[in-house]
Design a protein around this motif. Structure first.
Motif, PDB file in Angstrom:
ATOM      1  N   VAL A 111       0.819  -1.201   0.000  1.00 57.06           N
ATOM      2  CA  VAL A 111       0.000   0.000   0.000  1.00 57.06           C
ATOM      3  C   VAL A 111       0.857   1.258   0.000  1.00 57.06           C
ATOM      4  O   VAL A 111       2.029   1.224   0.366  1.00 57.06           O
ATOM      5  CB  VAL A 111      -0.938   0.041   1.244  1.00 57.06           C
ATOM      6  N   LEU A 112       0.244   2.330  -0.410  1.00 57.78           N
ATOM      7  CA  LEU A 112       0.775   3.677  -0.217  1.00 57.78           C
ATOM      8  C   LEU A 112      -0.125   4.317   0.811  1.00 57.78           C
ATOM      9  O   LEU A 112      -1.352   4.304   0.659  1.00 57.78           O
ATOM     10  CB  LEU A 112       0.741   4.474  -1.518  1.00 57.78           C
ATOM     11  N   ILE A 113       0.461   4.832   1.884  1.00 56.04           N
ATOM     12  CA  ILE A 113      -0.338   5.524   2.900  1.00 56.04           C
ATOM     13  C   ILE A 113       0.099   6.980   2.983  1.00 56.04           C
ATOM     14  O   ILE A 113       1.262   7.308   2.762  1.00 56.04           O
ATOM     15  CB  ILE A 113      -0.238   4.860   4.294  1.00 56.04           C
ATOM     16  N   HIS A 114      -0.864   7.826   3.267  1.00 53.20           N
ATOM     17  CA  HIS A 114      -0.578   9.243   3.505  1.00 53.20           C
ATOM     18  C   HIS A 114      -1.313   9.635   4.776  1.00 53.20           C
ATOM     19  O   HIS A 114      -2.492   9.326   4.942  1.00 53.20           O
ATOM     20  CB  HIS A 114      -1.049  10.120   2.349  1.00 53.20           C
ATOM     21  N   GLY A 115      -0.604  10.270   5.680  1.00 48.87           N
ATOM     22  CA  GLY A 115      -1.219  10.687   6.934  1.00 48.87           C
ATOM     23  C   GLY A 115      -0.329  11.657   7.676  1.00 48.87           C
ATOM     24  O   GLY A 115       0.569  12.270   7.086  1.00 48.87           O
ATOM     25  N   ASP A 116      -0.572  11.756   8.974  1.00 49.83           N
ATOM     26  CA  ASP A 116       0.177  12.662   9.837  1.00 49.83           C
ATOM     27  C   ASP A 116       0.904  11.871  10.911  1.00 49.83           C
ATOM     28  O   ASP A 116       0.363  10.903  11.454  1.00 49.83           O
ATOM     29  CB  ASP A 116      -0.760  13.659  10.523  1.00 49.83           C
ATOM     30  N   ILE A 117       2.094  12.326  11.241  1.00 55.34           N
ATOM     31  CA  ILE A 117       2.885  11.685  12.284  1.00 55.34           C
ATOM     32  C   ILE A 117       2.334  12.096  13.653  1.00 55.34           C
ATOM     33  O   ILE A 117       2.052  13.272  13.892  1.00 55.34           O
ATOM     34  CB  ILE A 117       4.360  12.116  12.180  1.00 55.34           C
ATOM     35  N   GLU A 118       2.162  11.119  14.523  1.00 55.96           N
ATOM     36  CA  GLU A 118       1.809  11.360  15.923  1.00 55.96           C
ATOM     37  C   GLU A 118       2.920  10.755  16.762  1.00 55.96           C
ATOM     38  O   GLU A 118       3.015   9.546  16.910  1.00 55.96           O
ATOM     39  CB  GLU A 118       0.461  10.725  16.258  1.00 55.96           C
ATOM     40  N   LYS A 119       3.776  11.621  17.274  1.00 62.42           N
ATOM     41  CA  LYS A 119       4.943  11.164  18.021  1.00 62.42           C
ATOM     42  C   LYS A 119       4.791  11.548  19.480  1.00 62.42           C
ATOM     43  O   LYS A 119       4.660  12.707  19.813  1.00 62.42           O
ATOM     44  CB  LYS A 119       6.208  11.767  17.428  1.00 62.42           C
ATOM     45  N   GLY A 120       4.791  10.541  20.332  1.00 59.65           N
ATOM     46  CA  GLY A 120       4.749  10.763  21.767  1.00 59.65           C
ATOM     47  C   GLY A 120       6.101  10.456  22.373  1.00 59.65           C
ATOM     48  O   GLY A 120       7.064  10.148  21.660  1.00 59.65           O
ATOM     49  N   ILE A 121       6.179  10.504  23.678  1.00 58.12           N
ATOM     50  CA  ILE A 121       7.445  10.225  24.347  1.00 58.12           C
ATOM     51  C   ILE A 121       7.827   8.757  24.183  1.00 58.12           C
ATOM     52  O   ILE A 121       8.978   8.427  23.946  1.00 58.12           O
ATOM     53  CB  ILE A 121       7.354  10.606  25.841  1.00 58.12           C
ATOM     54  N   ASN A 122       6.831   7.871  24.294  1.00 51.41           N
ATOM     55  CA  ASN A 122       7.114   6.436  24.252  1.00 51.41           C
ATOM     56  C   ASN A 122       6.695   5.732  22.972  1.00 51.41           C
ATOM     57  O   ASN A 122       6.930   4.534  22.831  1.00 51.41           O
ATOM     58  CB  ASN A 122       6.433   5.738  25.446  1.00 51.41           C
ATOM     59  N   ASN A 123       6.020   6.420  22.079  1.00 50.88           N
ATOM     60  CA  ASN A 123       5.566   5.752  20.857  1.00 50.88           C
ATOM     61  C   ASN A 123       5.404   6.742  19.712  1.00 50.88           C
ATOM     62  O   ASN A 123       5.285   7.934  19.920  1.00 50.88           O
ATOM     63  CB  ASN A 123       4.258   5.004  21.095  1.00 50.88           C
ATOM     64  N   THR A 124       5.418   6.178  18.525  1.00 50.06           N
ATOM     65  CA  THR A 124       5.201   6.954  17.301  1.00 50.06           C
ATOM     66  C   THR A 124       4.247   6.155  16.433  1.00 50.06           C
ATOM     67  O   THR A 124       4.389   4.945  16.305  1.00 50.06           O
ATOM     68  CB  THR A 124       6.522   7.171  16.549  1.00 50.06           C
ATOM     69  N   LEU A 125       3.274   6.849  15.872  1.00 51.11           N
ATOM     70  CA  LEU A 125       2.382   6.189  14.924  1.00 51.11           C
ATOM     71  C   LEU A 125       2.003   7.169  13.841  1.00 51.11           C
ATOM     72  O   LEU A 125       2.291   8.359  13.927  1.00 51.11           O
ATOM     73  CB  LEU A 125       1.147   5.591  15.611  1.00 51.11           C
ATOM     74  N   ILE A 126       1.370   6.630  12.807  1.00 54.85           N
ATOM     75  CA  ILE A 126       0.891   7.469  11.715  1.00 54.85           C
ATOM     76  C   ILE A 126      -0.619   7.350  11.659  1.00 54.85           C
ATOM     77  O   ILE A 126      -1.164   6.247  11.588  1.00 54.85           O
ATOM     78  CB  ILE A 126       1.514   7.047  10.375  1.00 54.85           C
ATOM     79  N   ASN A 127      -1.286   8.474  11.746  1.00 51.31           N
ATOM     80  CA  ASN A 127      -2.738   8.539  11.602  1.00 51.31           C
ATOM     81  C   ASN A 127      -3.014   8.706  10.109  1.00 51.31           C
ATOM     82  O   ASN A 127      -2.761   9.757   9.534  1.00 51.31           O
ATOM     83  CB  ASN A 127      -3.302   9.699  12.420  1.00 51.31           C
TER      84      ASN A 127
END
Length: 137
Positions: A111-127
């Motif tokens: 897949v190709l995904i496009h979203g926004d980075i959500e970076k916390g102190i203990n984790n990182t994910l892409i919404n």
């Protein structure tokens, strides 16, 4: 005398109106320029973060930065969370059910995904805002 006072009043009103319009136009120009620079900055950052490794190594100050990645959905983690893997690493992606458009999720799906980075102190994910299917590996 009355005509001179009226003329003076009208002239003052026109000058004041012109000044207000000039200031408003200048403020609109400045606001527009700042918005364009902000959008360009986000686009430039998006181009920097085109791998999982780059996203994971970025500082905490990149929250809400747009990102586009190509890789595979490697595992369903529950709720709207999936493990996304590219050639540089893995990251959790949050993909709302409606973004799949009825497509059945198959591990290994490219897949190709496009979203926004959500970076916390203990984790990182892409919404994920949108997803495009590239077929199987």
């Amino acid at each position: 005398m009355l005509n001179r006072c009226v003329s003076s009043f009208v002239l003052s009103t026109v000058i004041l109106s012109t000044s207000v319009l000039a200031v408003t136009s200048e403020q609109e120009f400045i606001t527009s320029t700042i918005e364009q620079a902000s959008q360009q900055s986000k686009q430039d950052k998006s181009n920097l973060f085109n791998t999982v490794k780059a996203v994971l190594n970025a500082s905490v100050f990149i929250n809400n930065t747009p990102v586009t990645l190509v890789g595979n959905i490697s595992r369903y983690l529950g709720d709207d969370n999936y493990k996304f893997t590219d050639k540089t690493g893995s990251i959790i992606v949050d993909i709302d059910n409606e973004k799949w458009n009825g497509t059945k999720v198959i591990p290994g799906m490219k897949v190709l995904i496009h979203g926004d980075i959500e970076k916390g102190i203990n984790n990182t994910l892409i919404n994920v805002d949108y997803i495009r299917f590239k077929g199987n590996n």
